[in-house]
Scaffold this active site. Sequence first.
Site, PDB file in Angstrom:
ATOM      1  N   ASN A  83       0.816  -1.203   0.000  1.00  0.00           N
ATOM      2  CA  ASN A  83       0.000   0.000   0.000  1.00  0.00           C
ATOM      3  C   ASN A  83       0.860   1.268   0.000  1.00  0.00           C
ATOM      4  OD1 ASN A  83      -2.369   1.506   0.001  1.00  0.00           O
ATOM      5  ND2 ASN A  83      -3.313   0.252   1.580  1.00  0.00           N
ATOM      6  N   HIS A 113      22.567   2.149  10.458  1.00  0.00           N
ATOM      7  CA  HIS A 113      23.890   2.780  10.426  1.00  0.00           C
ATOM      8  C   HIS A 113      24.718   2.323  11.615  1.00  0.00           C
ATOM      9  CE1 HIS A 113      23.368   5.718   7.181  1.00  0.00           C
ATOM     10  NE2 HIS A 113      22.094   5.741   7.558  1.00  0.00           N
ATOM     11  N   ALA A 160      -1.386  -2.591  13.325  1.00  0.00           N
ATOM     12  CA  ALA A 160      -0.912  -1.251  12.998  1.00  0.00           C
ATOM     13  C   ALA A 160      -0.005  -0.698  14.100  1.00  0.00           C
ATOM     14  CB  ALA A 160      -2.105  -0.323  12.797  1.00  0.00           C
ATOM     15  N   THR A 165      11.116  -6.240  16.096  1.00  0.00           N
ATOM     16  CA  THR A 165      12.572  -6.368  16.168  1.00  0.00           C
ATOM     17  C   THR A 165      13.000  -7.759  16.612  1.00  0.00           C
ATOM     18  OG1 THR A 165      12.550  -5.496  18.418  1.00  0.00           O
ATOM     19  CG2 THR A 165      12.920  -3.901  16.625  1.00  0.00           C
ATOM     20  N   LYS A 166      12.038  -8.683  16.731  1.00  0.00           N
ATOM     21  CA  LYS A 166      12.381 -10.068  17.054  1.00  0.00           C
ATOM     22  C   LYS A 166      11.494 -10.999  16.240  1.00  0.00           C
ATOM     23  CE  LYS A 166       9.558 -10.395  21.269  1.00  0.00           C
ATOM     24  NZ  LYS A 166       9.593 -10.726  22.688  1.00  0.00           N
TER      25      LYS A 166
END
Length: 186
Positions: A83, A113, A160, A165-166
């Site tokens: 989307n 980074h 949403a 992160t895992k």
Amino acid sequence: MKILNLLKPWVLAFYLKQLLLLKKNKGKLSIKGYRLSLEHTAQITIEGESKICFGQKTYLRKGTDVEAHNGAIVNIGDNFFMNKNSSIIARYGIEIGDNCMIGENTTIIDHNHVFKDPDLPFKDQGYQGAKITIGDNVWIAGQVFIGQGVSIGDNVVIGANTIVTKDIPSNSIVYNKSTLVIKEIK
């Protein structure tokens, strides 16, 4: 009758756009079955030896961005929908299975980074990251972030505004409140 349908101007334009995109990215882009639909401002960026492979029936809405850098491979399965204003950016690799949907303003990025040296600008310190893998039949709702090294199983719904992160196991519903919540689909 099928031959006459192919001669319609919009059908010819649809396939011509894909042929031009393939020619521009010769050897770096593959489109299974020539079924890639790109809205007006959708962008595909392939740098250096990187590659992007789209399955059949891929649809990218306006403002979407799919990028591959530093030799990364982005492999997207069949029946994929992305989307508006969402991004997939790879430097290490991103694999997305069949029958997946991505909501608005979602980011999937396999790197970050390096920022170890305070005396050197962050932009000059390079990147660190790991491949992201997303299984089949995954619905990623709007404003989701999926970070480096994450593996998401099959049949997963990500709510949403979730930050992932895992790893997420198959057959799960995932959403954020103050911490990541993982529940089995029943």
